[in-house]
Design a protein around this motif. Structure first.
Motif, short mmCIF file in Angstrom:
data_model
loop_
_atom_site.label_atom_id
_atom_site.label_comp_id
_atom_site.label_asym_id
_atom_site.label_seq_id
_atom_site.Cartn_x
_atom_site.Cartn_y
_atom_site.Cartn_z
N ILE A 101 24.08 60.45 85.13
CA ILE A 101 25.34 60.71 85.22
C ILE A 101 25.55 61.77 86.38
N LEU A 102 24.38 62.65 86.54
CA LEU A 102 24.37 63.67 87.25
C LEU A 102 24.24 63.22 88.58
N ILE A 103 23.05 62.35 88.78
CA ILE A 103 23.14 61.73 90.00
C ILE A 103 24.14 60.85 90.69
N ILE A 104 24.94 60.22 89.88
CA ILE A 104 26.30 59.48 90.25
C ILE A 104 27.24 60.47 90.57
N VAL A 105 27.47 61.79 90.22
CA VAL A 105 28.16 62.89 90.60
C VAL A 105 27.74 63.27 91.96
N SER A 106 26.55 63.49 91.99
CA SER A 106 25.87 64.01 93.31
C SER A 106 26.04 63.20 94.52
N ASP A 107 25.80 61.90 94.12
CA ASP A 107 26.04 60.66 95.12
C ASP A 107 27.65 60.66 95.75
N THR A 108 28.46 60.57 94.75
CA THR A 108 29.82 60.74 95.00
C THR A 108 30.28 61.53 95.99
N LEU A 109 29.60 63.05 95.48
CA LEU A 109 30.10 64.19 96.64
C LEU A 109 29.57 64.26 97.80
N THR A 110 28.16 63.61 97.83
CA THR A 110 27.51 63.43 99.11
C THR A 110 28.17 62.43 100.09
N ILE A 111 28.79 61.21 99.60
CA ILE A 111 29.25 60.43 100.34
C ILE A 111 30.37 61.06 100.84
N ALA A 112 31.42 61.61 100.04
CA ALA A 112 32.42 62.14 100.44
C ALA A 112 32.22 63.22 101.60
N GLY A 113 31.08 64.12 101.14
CA GLY A 113 30.83 65.20 102.09
C GLY A 113 30.38 64.80 103.56
N SER A 114 29.52 63.62 103.46
CA SER A 114 29.11 63.12 104.54
C SER A 114 30.08 62.14 105.65
N ALA A 115 30.99 61.70 104.81
CA ALA A 115 32.19 61.12 105.62
C ALA A 115 33.10 62.31 106.35
N LEU A 116 33.44 63.46 105.72
CA LEU A 116 33.84 64.53 106.18
C LEU A 116 33.19 65.05 107.56
N LYS A 117 31.71 65.10 107.25
CA LYS A 117 31.06 65.63 108.27
C LYS A 117 30.94 64.90 109.42
N ILE A 118 31.04 63.25 109.36
CA ILE A 118 31.15 62.85 110.42
C ILE A 118 32.49 62.88 111.27
N GLY A 119 33.65 62.94 110.32
CA GLY A 119 34.95 63.29 111.00
C GLY A 119 34.85 64.51 111.92
N ILE A 120 34.16 65.71 111.31
CA ILE A 120 34.05 66.91 111.89
C ILE A 120 33.35 66.73 113.22
N GLN A 121 32.14 66.15 113.14
CA GLN A 121 31.35 65.98 114.43
C GLN A 121 32.09 65.24 115.30
N SER A 122 32.96 64.21 114.99
CA SER A 122 33.57 63.25 116.15
C SER A 122 35.10 64.16 116.45
#
Length: 543
Positions: free
Chosen positions: A337-358
């Motif tokens: 459950i901890l890993i699932i929450v972490s993965d969800t947050l990482t995917i959302a954060g990485s998508a935002l990071k790509i948007g910021i860098q673009s």
């Protein structure tokens, strides 16, 4: 002779029938016993760690290797974004300090809230000082500051005074007549404008505040050194002269609201485009790894839920018992459950990071919270792999076993803590800075529990009224004695008792639940080869 033969024949037939029935019963019992052992072996395999599963069936620990890879790439991603975010926050803070030095007359680096005015002349002088600084900004600043322009015209500085609609106040005669409705009156000053014809006056008896609004633009060039396209900034600055208290002290502060966006036209020598493709590829790899981990862990959680239902049906059918809630929850792996929450947050954060860098998004704070929390959970998840070693596993077992009791204990202690918070806020708040607001009270009392800043807290109450001083001593002494010598001691004793219980159970090898007792009857070791037999898990739902 004939009757004797018939009787003997009947006896032999009855004996064959009974022997057949016994053989059928024995065969059925053997079948059921075999199915129980296979189900027990299946449960034991489910609760094995990745290394034991590899020994049992030769299954490679893909999730383990993937989690180790994630720790490395997510941490590297966070460091990369953290440096970019730090430059942005530092740039904003340094510009805010610049604005205070530019627009506040005689400002020195001091604690926020200490800058105040006490005479009418000082108020007028400071307002005119700000206007003059704004008009001559280009000749004063050493930074890349410029006026905002709309349709080719520079936006003006606005001076707005907020005041009561009507009032007649005479403290000498102890009379007043006031209309609580609030009005606002503003004037605008354009850059390069003279102040000769400006008519501006303040009625200090009605005045609530003077707010000065201005907008400046700049470019954050320091990101070029880190191969990142610079952003353009709009600083919406508000300088507030606060007179709400009408105490003779007008507090002055500068607020800065920042808008970040992609610059309209840019050119960097040696740069092929605004997108850093290697960094974009790295973020995509992070998303792919987290998505794969998310699928694997979700599948494991679903398998655990299915096996929990099978065990519940089996236990009810075979032993006529109901499986306890704690045994059911053992099938739900909290680490997954901890890993699932972490993965969800990482995917959302990485998508935002790509948007910021673009340069399509500027949500730096949201992205930093998502990536920071995800990285924290990933590193917390490392404890799971330390639990594969017995000496480390006792710590994890202690934390898990003590958690329910700790929560109940904290709920009880929180009632006492909140009581002290409200009491300190109401009684000591007017006399002590650390008790001025409810959030400051909670921070101050938490610091006192940890032994921080005790003497300074006592010292600041010495010059107050005798009754308040006496109450503060009683309040602080009882709080410190109660929480340090009793509450914390009980808290430590609670965890220590759980640790001793877990340690005793490990030494004596005592099963602590029906599920563990059932699995413990399986003596097959992972290296025995018995776990290679079950290609398809047998049905366990039999009567």
């Amino acid at each position: 002779i004939t009757l004797s033969g018939i009787f003997l024949s009947d006896c032999m037939s009855e004996e064959r029938r009974l022997n057949g029935h016994c053989r059928w019963s024995a065969h059925t019992q053997n079948l059921e016993s075999k199915m129980v052992e296979e189900f027990r072996r299946r449960l034991k395999y489910f609760f094995m760690n990745p290394c034991e599963k590899y020994k049992a069936r030769g299954r490679k620990p893909w999730k383990l290797m993937l989690q180790i890879l994630k720790i490395a790439i997510i941490t590297a991603q966070l460091v990369s974004f953290g440096l970019s975010n730090e430059m942005m926050v530092t740039f904003k803070d340094e510009n805010l300090m610049t604005f205070r030095h530019l627009f506040l007359k005689g400002y020195k680096d001091q604690r926020q809230g200490n800058y105040a005015l006490y005479t009418k002349t000082d108020v007028y002088d400071h307002i005119y000082f700000i206007i003059n600084r704004y008009i001559n900004l280009q000749n004063l600043t050493v930074g890349n500051l410029a006026y905002e322009k709309l349709k080719g015209v520079s936006t003006p500085l606005s001076v707005c005074q907020v005041f009561y609609r009507n009032s007649c106040i005479d403290p000498g005669n102890e009379t007043f007549n006031i209309d609580p409705h609030i009005d606002e009156d503003c004037i605008s000053i354009h850059p390069m404008q003279t102040l000769d014809n400006m008519n501006f006056s303040l009625d200090f008896k009605r005045l609530l505040s003077v707010n000065i609004y201005l907008t400046l633009k700049t470019i954050n060039l320091q990101t070029v050194r880190h191969h990142e396209l610079p952003d353009c900034y709009d600083f919406h600055i508000t300088i507030i002269f606060d007179n709400h208290a009408h105490s003779g002290k007008i507090k002055v502060d500068v607020e800065n609201n920042v808008t970040i966006y992609e610059c309209r036209d840019w050119n960097i020598e040696g740069s092929s485009g605004k997108i850093d493709y290697p960094l974009l590829l790295f973020d995509s790899v992070v998303i792919l790894a987290c998505f794969t981990s998310l699928i694997l862990c979700t599948r494991s959680v679903i398998n655990g839920v299915q096996l929990q239902f099978e065990f519940n049906i089996f236990f009810h059918a075979y032993y006529k018992k109901v499986v306890s809630w704690s045994d059911r929850m053992e099938f739900i792996n909290g680490w997954y459950i901890l890993i699932i929450v972490s993965d969800t947050l990482t995917i959302a954060g990485s998508a935002l990071k790509i948007g910021i860098q673009s340069k399509f998004l500027t949500n730096y704070d949201v992205c930093s919270i998502l990536l920071g929390t995800a990285t924290m959970l990933v590193w917390i998840g490392v404890i799971r792999y330390l639990g594969f070693f017995k000496k480390y596993n006792i710590l994890i077992l202690t934390l898990r076993a003590a958690f329910p009791n700790v929560i109940r204990f904290c709920c009880c202690a929180a009632m006492i803590y909140l009581g002290y918070c409200f009491c300190g806020w109401i009684v000591l708040g007017p006399y002590h800075d650390k008790f001025r607001t409810l959030d400051k009270v909670t921070e101050c009392l938490f610091s006192l529990i940890n032994g921080d800043d005790m003497y300074a807290t006592f010292l600041k109450m010495r010059d107050k009224s005798y009754m308040v001083w006496l109450f503060s001593r009683l309040y602080l002494y009882t709080f410190i004695s109660l929480f340090i010598y009793m509450v914390l001691s009980l808290f430590i004793a609670l965890i220590t008792d759980t640790y001793e219980t877990i340690k005793h159970n490990q030494q004596e090898k005592v099963p602590v639940s029906q599920l563990q007792a059932f699995i413990a009857e399986c003596r097959d070791q992972p290296e025995s080869g018995r776990y290679q037999i079950d290609k398809e898990p047998p049905s366990c739902c039999f009567g």
